[in-house]
Every structure is written in structure tokens, then in C-alpha cells.
Design a protein around this motif. Structure first.
Motif, PDB file in Angstrom:
ATOM      1  N   ASN A  43      -5.460   3.032   3.404  1.00  0.00           N
ATOM      2  CA  ASN A  43      -3.914   4.109   4.390  1.00  0.00           C
ATOM      3  C   ASN A  43      -3.854   4.498   5.176  1.00  0.00           C
ATOM      4  O   ASN A  43      -3.594   4.901   5.598  1.00  0.00           O
ATOM      5  CB  ASN A  43      -4.332   5.433   3.139  1.00  0.00           C
ATOM      6  CG  ASN A  43      -4.201   4.971   1.787  1.00  0.00           C
ATOM      7  OD1 ASN A  43      -2.783   4.582   1.372  1.00  0.00           O
ATOM      8  ND2 ASN A  43      -4.091   5.574   0.682  1.00  0.00           N
ATOM      9  N   GLN A 100     -11.645   3.375   2.608  1.00  0.00           N
ATOM     10  CA  GLN A 100     -10.288   4.039   1.924  1.00  0.00           C
ATOM     11  C   GLN A 100     -10.885   5.039   0.997  1.00  0.00           C
ATOM     12  O   GLN A 100     -10.344   5.889   0.634  1.00  0.00           O
ATOM     13  CB  GLN A 100      -9.827   2.705   1.001  1.00  0.00           C
ATOM     14  CG  GLN A 100      -9.082   3.197  -0.645  1.00  0.00           C
ATOM     15  CD  GLN A 100      -7.150   3.785  -0.114  1.00  0.00           C
ATOM     16  OE1 GLN A 100      -7.169   3.802   1.662  1.00  0.00           O
ATOM     17  NE2 GLN A 100      -6.139   3.018  -0.574  1.00  0.00           N
ATOM     18  N   GLN A 108       1.004  -1.324   0.183  1.00  0.00           N
ATOM     19  CA  GLN A 108       0.227  -0.034   0.071  1.00  0.00           C
ATOM     20  C   GLN A 108       1.122   0.945  -0.136  1.00  0.00           C
ATOM     21  O   GLN A 108       0.916   2.059  -0.755  1.00  0.00           O
ATOM     22  CB  GLN A 108      -1.244  -0.155   0.781  1.00  0.00           C
ATOM     23  CG  GLN A 108      -1.998  -0.930   0.947  1.00  0.00           C
ATOM     24  CD  GLN A 108      -3.103  -0.474   0.120  1.00  0.00           C
ATOM     25  OE1 GLN A 108      -3.109   0.381  -0.155  1.00  0.00           O
ATOM     26  NE2 GLN A 108      -3.657  -1.640  -0.447  1.00  0.00           N
ATOM     27  N   HIS A 148      -5.072  -2.855   2.829  1.00  0.00           N
ATOM     28  CA  HIS A 148      -6.734  -2.513   1.796  1.00  0.00           C
ATOM     29  C   HIS A 148      -6.863  -1.519   2.239  1.00  0.00           C
ATOM     30  O   HIS A 148      -7.772  -0.929   1.226  1.00  0.00           O
ATOM     31  CB  HIS A 148      -7.714  -3.405   1.995  1.00  0.00           C
ATOM     32  CG  HIS A 148      -8.269  -4.907   1.990  1.00  0.00           C
ATOM     33  ND1 HIS A 148      -8.082  -5.168   0.743  1.00  0.00           N
ATOM     34  CD2 HIS A 148      -7.856  -5.845   2.579  1.00  0.00           C
ATOM     35  CE1 HIS A 148      -7.954  -7.141   1.199  1.00  0.00           C
ATOM     36  NE2 HIS A 148      -7.830  -6.912   2.585  1.00  0.00           N
ATOM     37  N   GLY A 205       3.716  -2.280  -4.671  1.00  0.00           N
ATOM     38  CA  GLY A 205       2.678  -1.354  -4.643  1.00  0.00           C
ATOM     39  C   GLY A 205       2.852  -0.541  -6.013  1.00  0.00           C
ATOM     40  O   GLY A 205       2.004  -0.281  -6.484  1.00  0.00           O
ATOM     41  N   ARG A 261       0.248   3.906  -2.856  1.00  0.00           N
ATOM     42  CA  ARG A 261       0.306   5.730  -2.467  1.00  0.00           C
ATOM     43  C   ARG A 261       1.209   6.765  -2.649  1.00  0.00           C
ATOM     44  O   ARG A 261       1.676   7.703  -3.396  1.00  0.00           O
ATOM     45  CB  ARG A 261       0.263   6.198  -1.491  1.00  0.00           C
ATOM     46  CG  ARG A 261      -0.135   5.516  -0.063  1.00  0.00           C
ATOM     47  CD  ARG A 261      -0.430   6.551   1.069  1.00  0.00           C
ATOM     48  NE  ARG A 261       0.243   5.514   1.742  1.00  0.00           N
ATOM     49  CZ  ARG A 261       0.748   4.532   2.980  1.00  0.00           C
ATOM     50  NH1 ARG A 261       0.207   3.902   3.092  1.00  0.00           N
ATOM     51  NH2 ARG A 261       2.193   4.575   3.445  1.00  0.00           N
TER      52      ARG A 261
END
Length: 510
Positions: free
Chosen positions: A429, A404, A52, A427, A83, A56
Motif C-alpha cells: 500500500n 506491507q 491494490q 505489492h 482487486g 484495500r
């Protein structure tokens, strides 16, 4: 015929490393969503949480399973890179996870085949496919110990057993494959160096740091054996290969110690090696034959073609009991030297008569693979029952998507029950107060507090102190629990609800 059989074994290994996950998808339904994980799902979710970071668009690792956030460091770059790949290609992280795992599985199996073929022992050339099969699919006597209520290493120490390595995650097979390719070249070419060696060594340090320690130790013991046998030592290749990876490890260790949160995580990240009898059971029956060959090697033939295998065998068991918090990790790939010595040991027992060897082998192989079969049967049962955490309920899945989209853009801190706290950073942030036994700071203490909180056995003043200390923005409540305390009505605002999940926003005094 030998090459054809080898290809069949490679193909079978790849198929078996994929089939359990396809079975997990098969039992997914409108009420349960398959996580894509199988072995040790708590660690699997932590790998997805690291991905994750890349999703991002970031590179610096911060602990996602703890509410505090320190300066962070460039750690776990392999998963962060995956990611980024998922973000750039607009793919689901779990799909990229398994795509990487299958590529890594191919690297590992090819590396294993290359390493076994690099050993210049005539008997191993004759029995190559037998050896290849028993190492790739074999295990220990955990199935027998399990019937007696004993849970042995061959059910859960994935890095030590090739079959478990293939189904655990991407970084175990990829790192182990790089190590095997290095060892096969080292065995065939000695000290010959190529321009790409420093880059492969650095990659190993990033992907699987324990592989560096194992590789260095094997190289040192190997050269000591060469010295004892009055042969020329071969130091150039390991120096060029492991110097960059050593620099990577030094950075990682220094970065961890310089961040108080990462240092605390490192302190509680304990993976001790079980007792020696447990190790013997977990690698039997192969280890019994391996010890027979080791005794022959030490006191009789000392075949230099086995120096590297013997060095790996010695370093594996030696590092496994070295006084270090993560000692069990150093059993990386240890079934490989055990299996090699076992096949040679069996050859000596039957006086290298092939008919007798085949008869004994076809007894040993089924005994060796039963643990893996039991493990897959257990996974099948978990799939049939849609067991958590291998499966998310539809309500959990929908709640995570809402989180999310609506509340995790600023990496809010969420207080959630233990099982749901494991899912949130994988799943979304968002960060959580508790979610992982290693990656949550002060995990045991926080878990006890969590139990008191959700069972409403915690005093109000202690509760207020906690929320003053941690910036909790939202609280997850499940409808299987009693409703929150009545006195909390002024502190909580319900912002989301479905059939299973309630999410409250904390109201803080201005």
C-alpha cells in the motif's frame, strides 16, 4: 471439418496464451520469484498497483507511483474491481489478474471468430480457418527488421496484434472482445438493438476507452460508405451502444483535467505512432496484400459486405496519425481488418484457385508468425536467466512482505531505486517517489534526481529542499550501492535489513 478446425484454433490460442506464464513459473527457484508478467512488465506492475486499491477496499484511483496525492477519481475501475475480487476471495492479485486474462482471452477469441463469420463474402467462408489462424497468430516482419537492428511495432504494440493482446493483460482482450462482438452483431443485424447494449457499451468505456473511439469512428465511416452506395444507414445500434460509453469517457476526461496530478500524468502519457514506413514493415506481408484488395475494392467491385472491414482499416490508420497524444492506441486490433483484406487480396492474385492459394498461404503464415516466435524465445531466455523485473529476488520479495506488514498501513512514501520503486506499489500500500515513466509526476526530472541521490552527487541543501517538499517516510538502500553519506547518520534510522535490502526510516525534526 471447418467447425472442428476452428475449435482447434480456439483451443490452440488459449493454450498459447497460457504456456509462457507456466514457463515463467517453471524457472522460479528458491532465489527468484516469478512476477507473473511477460510483455511490458512496467505496465504490468502498474496494473497490479491499481488492483491494490481494490485489495484495500477502496474505489477511488490515486497515482501510486508519485509521492503527492490529489483528490483522485473513479478511473481504472476494471483493475480496482479485480482487486476487490482478490480481497473477497482471499486470492493473490496476480492469480486473479491471470484468471481474468484467460476469461478475457476466451471472450476475445470467440469474438474474433464471430466477427470473421459475420462477413458475408463467399471467399472468406471458404478460407475462414486460414484467415482465423493468420490473424490470431500472425504478426509483421519485425523478426527480419530485428536482425538488422530495427525494433518494430510487432514486438511491443500489444493492442494491435491479437496474439500480443492475449498475453499482455486482461483489459486488452476483454475490451477488444466486446468491440468484436459489437461489430459482428452490427454486421449481421444492422441497427437491431437489445436491452443489454447500453450496459455493454458502458463496460467497454470502463475497460478499454480507446475501443469506444475506434468503434464510434468505424461506425461513422461505415455509414458514410452506406450513404455513398445509396443504402440505408444503420445508426440505432451504435447510438444506443456508444452513448453510455461516451458519458463514461467524458467523466474520465473531466476528472483527469480537474485533478492537477492526473492532468500532469495525462500530459506526459505520450504514445505516438511510429513513422508510416515502420507501420508498413510491422504489418507486412499482410498489409501489402490488403492494399491490393483495397485498390480493387475502391476502383472496381465495392462489395458492400466489406464496408465494415474497410471502415475499420481506414479508421485505424487515420486515427493512428490523428494529432492526439495517445494516437498509437487507436491501432487497436488493426491486424484484423488488414488480415481480412489480405486474404481476399491473395484470392484475387491467384484468381481464387484454392491449390495456389494454399501454396502462397503456407509461405505467408510462417513469415507472419516468426516475430511472435522470436518474442517467445526471448521470453524463454529471460526466464532461464531469471531476469529482472520479470523475476523478484527472494530478498526483494521478503522485504516487500515486511513493508506491507510493518510500514505501509498508512500508505507511507518510500524513496527507492528505480527498479525496486516499480515493485513497491504493486505489492504494498506504500507510495514511491519514483517508479514508473508515465505514472510518476515529472518522471524524467525525478529520475535524474534519483540517479544523483543514489550516486551521492547531490548537494545537501538541494537534498534538504527535496525532503521538505515530499513527505518521504522511508528510504530503501541496496547493498550493491555504497553506504549512505556519513553525514546522514543523524537523519536515518535502520529499521530493516536482509541480504540485499536496507530500509531506513527518516528522522524528522519535531
Amino acid at each position: 471439418m471447418s467447425q472442428k478446425t476452428s475449435r482447434v484454433i480456439v483451443l490452440l490460442g488459449l493454450i498459447l496464451s497460457l504456456l509462457p506464464f507456466l514457463a515463467g513459473l517453471l524457472f522460479q527457484d528458491e532465489h527468484h520469484i516469478y512476477s507473473g508478467l511477460l510483455l511490458n512488465p512496467s505496465d504490468g506492475y502498474s496494473y497490479l498497483a491499481k488492483m491494490q486499491i481494490g485489495v484495500r477496499g477502496e474505489w477511488i484511483f490515486h497515482l501510486p507511483y508519485t509521492p503527492q496525492e490529489g483528490p483522485g477519481a473513479y478511473l481504472f475501475l476494471f483493475y480496482i474491481l479485480l482487486g476487490h475480487i482478490a480481497r473477497i476471495l482471499n486470492l493473490q492479485p496476480i492469480f486473479v489478474f491471470h484468471l481474468a486474462r484467460m476469461i478475457a482471452a476466451a471472450v476475445f477469441i470467440c469474438g474474433l471468430n464471430a466477427f470473421l463469420r459475420s462477413i458475408q463474402v463467399k471467399w472468406l467462408e471458404t478460407t475462414h480457418n486460414y484467415l482465423f489462424a493468420v490473424i490470431l497468430f500472425g504478426s509483421g516482419l519485425g523478426w527480419l527488421a530485428g536482425l538488422l537492428g530495427v525494433f518494430t511495432m510487432d514486438f511491443w504494440v500489444a493492442e494491435a496484434y491479437p496474439f500480443l493482446t492475449l498475453i499482455a493483460n486482461p483489459h486488452f482482450p476483454l475490451g477488444s472482445g466486446l468491440l468484436l462482438l459489437f461489430l459482428s452483431r452490427y454486421q449481421q443485424e444492422g441497427g437491431r438493438v437489445h436491452w443489454y447494449d447500453p450496459f455493454l457499451g458502458a463496460a467497454l468505456g470502463i475497460i478499454l476507452p480507446f475501443g469506444v473511439v475506434v468503434g464510434v469512428t468505424v461506425s461513422v465511416i461505415y455509414n458514410l460508405l452506406l450513404l455513398i452506395q445509396r443504402q440505408t444507414i444503420q445508426w440505432k445500434l451504435p447510438l444506443v451502444y456508444f452513448l453510455p460509453s461516451g458519458i463514461v469517457l467524458i467523466y474520465q476526461y473531466a476528472a483527469i483535467l480537474s485533478d492537477p496530478l492526473l492532468a500532469e500524468w495525462n500530459n506526459q502519457n505520450q504514445t505516438p505512432t511510429p513513422s508510416l514506413p515502420m507501420v508498413l514493415i510491422s504489418f507486412a506481408p499482410l498489409i501489402l496484400l490488403a492494399l491490393i484488395e483495397l485498390i480493387f475494392w475502391v476502383f472496381k467491385d465495392r462489395d458492400s459486405n466489406l464496408n465494415l472491414t474497410v471502415a475499420w482499416f481506414i479508421s485505424g490508420i487515420g486515427l493512428a496519425y490523428f494529432p492526439f497524444a495517445l494516437q498509437r492506441r487507436f491501432l487497436l486490433g488493426w491486424l484484423i481488418p488488414v488480415g481480412i483484406l489480405a486474404i481476399i487480396g491473395l484470392g484475387k492474385v491467384v484468381n481464387y484457385q484454392m491449390p495456389k492459394f494454399r501454396k502462397w498461404f503456407w509461405f505467408i503464415l510462417p513469415v507472419s508468425v516468426l516475430t511472435n516466435l522470436f518474442l517467445l524465445l526471448g521470453a524463454w531466455q529471460a526466464f532461464v536467466q531469471n531476469q529482472s523485473p520479470l523475476y523478484l529476488t527472494q530478498s526483494e520479495h521478503i522485504a516487500l512482505k515486511w513493508m506491507q506488514q510493518e510500514i505501509c498501513d498508512k500508505r507511507s512514501v518510500i524513496l527507492a531505486p528505480e527498479n525496486f520503486g516499480l515493485l513497491i506499489p504493486a505489492h504494498t500500500n506504500c507510495r514511491v517517489v519514483y517508479g514508473h515513466p508515465f505514472e510518476t509526476i515529472h518522471a524524467e526530472e525525478t529520475l535524474r534526481w534519483l540517479d544523483l541521490f543514489y550516486n551521492k552527487r547531490i548537494e545537501d541543501d538541494l537534498l534538504d529542499q527535496f525532503f521538505e517538499q515530499y513527505p518521504v517516510g522511508y528510504i530503501v538502500w541496496t547493498k550493491s550501492l555504497d553506504t549512505p553519506p556519513a553525514g546522514w547518520s543523524q537523519k536515518l534510522s535502520l529499521v530493516y535489513e536482509n541480504e540485499q535490502i536496507l530500509i531506513y526510516q527518516m528522522r524528522r525534526n519535531s
